[in-house]
Design a protein around this motif. Structure first.
Motif: not given
Length: 405
Positions: A209-215, A226-234
């Motif tokens: 869920g969304i908790s893993a996505f935000c973390c 530097a860049a950020q990769c922010c992906n849902p836990a599909f």
């Protein structure tokens, strides 16, 4: 790492591969061109090809357990069964057209006649291949959910700010694997579902869920900035150990997740916790649970469950979505977990160290090999050979074969 061997024969991106357990060196690959190519790695040339497309790319391959002369191939919403006898004179035996949407993954039960097919609609069709009929449809375990699309601004401050840009609805069940009495599925709703196969309903739902996505703000590097990769836990792929190694490694399931995590889940512990929770009587002055309540949903990510293990970027793991995962068939079977991802890398994990000696490993020594690629990984498999034992399908039309160990 020496240069890999290159297997040519496809005219489009390779989608999946499978290696024989009883014929070391025999490998089948499939691609978006609708062909299945067969190779004997002991030989120089390709053995033969099979045109199974009917206008659709091939999405999954699966041997019939105990008889690798029979192979199941999914393309579009159809599954075809072929009799090979390892010659070019292959023939089609049956076809199954029970799924309404495109099939993503098929899996056979190792001891029975059931074949599971997971499709884009989130349904899992269970087919009895002996009776040649649909046995059961599993649904309501996966659902259409919305995820926020976040814009990450690295210029405003040292801590990235998140801005909700929109929402996208996704509904998909990507993989189906059956471990003894359990059918396990995962999907783009970030859920892993353990099914009660006989009753056709979920036993337990793990919601990453969304908790893993935000973390999952994973630092990447590109172009020196530097860049950020922010992906849902599909949940992109699942694998369970084969029966000949399950007694050694235990009843586990390995999930390839969209947030870059390879999640090793202890199935016995999860089901035991569920059984304990159900058997616990409610306290006085509390509302009892209705019998019609939906199946238990574990909203905590596996990071918070000390029965499970996360192989993530902090251990040198993936910095983007993990697309495929498998157990090693070479050497000591099951000793390694091999994962491939959208970060154009393949990781080989000696995951058994985390379970030996009461988990004395701190996690830094679990990653034992890292292979950098030029393309994103679509699928991978291992062979029981001492050399040329890792087969990688990336987004090109050339399949690569590496030697591990």
């Amino acid at each position: 790492m020496t240069e890999p061997r290159r297997l040519r024969g496809h005219n489009a991106a390779a989608t999946c591969c499978i290696a024989s357990r009883v014929r070391p060196g025999l490998v089948a690959t499939a691609a978006e061109d609708g062909f299945v190519c067969w190779y004997d790695l002991r030989c120089k040339d390709m053995l033969f090809t099979m045109d199974v497309r009917d206008g659709n790319p091939v999405s999954s391959l699966c041997f019939k357990p105990g008889n690798e002369d029979i192979i199941y191939v999914s393309a579009g919403n159809q599954i075809k069964c072929f009799d090979l006898h390892m010659t070019a004179s292959w023939k089609q035996l049956e076809s199954y057209n029970y799924n309404k949407d495109e099939i993503n993954q098929i899996a056979c039960h190792p001891k029975s006649s059931f074949l599971a097919a997971a499709d884009d609609a989130g349904d899992v069709k269970v087919i009895d291949v002996h009776q040649k009929c649909l046995y059961k449809t599993l649904r309501a375990g996966h659902e259409s959910v919305s995820y926020p699309i976040l814009k990450i601004d690295l210029q405003q401050c040292s801590i990235p700010s998140l801005e909700i840009m929109g929402r996208v609805k996704l509904s998909c069940c990507l993989s189906a694997m059956r471990l003894r009495r359990q059918l396990i599925t995962g999907g783009l709703d970030s859920k892993l579902v353990m099914w009660d196969f006989s009753k056709g309903r979920p036993n337990k739902i793990m919601d990453f869920g969304i908790s893993a996505f935000c973390c999952s703000l994973i630092l990447c590097s590109g172009g020196g900035d530097a860049a950020q990769c922010c992906n849902p836990a599909f949940v992109h792929a699942l694998v369970v150990p084969d029966l000949d190694i399950v007694d050694k490694v235990g009843k586990i399931c390995v999930a390839a997740r969209g947030d870059g995590v390879v999640n090793i889940i202890n199935i016995d512990s999860e089901l035991a916790a569920l059984k304990s929770k159900i058997s616990t009587k409610p306290k006085q002055n509390t509302k009892s649970i209705s019998k019609s309540r939906s199946p238990t949903s574990d909203s905590q990510s596996a990071v918070q469950n000390d029965k499970n293990l996360n192989l993530d970027y902090s251990m040198g793991g993936h910095v983007s979505a993990v697309s495929s995962v498998t157990f090693s068939m070479f050497g000591e079977k099951g000793k390694f977990i091999v994962s491939g991802g959208n970060d154009k890398s393949v990781k080989v994990w000696d995951w058994s160290k985390a379970y030996d000696a009461a988990r004395t490993s701190n996690g830094d020594d679990l990653l034992c090999c890292n292979i950098s690629l030029r393309k994103k990984v679509n699928w991978l498999c291992t062979t029981p050979s001492d050399s040329e034992n890792l087969v990688v399908c990336d987004t090109s039309n050339v399949v690569k074969v590496y030697t591990i160990g």
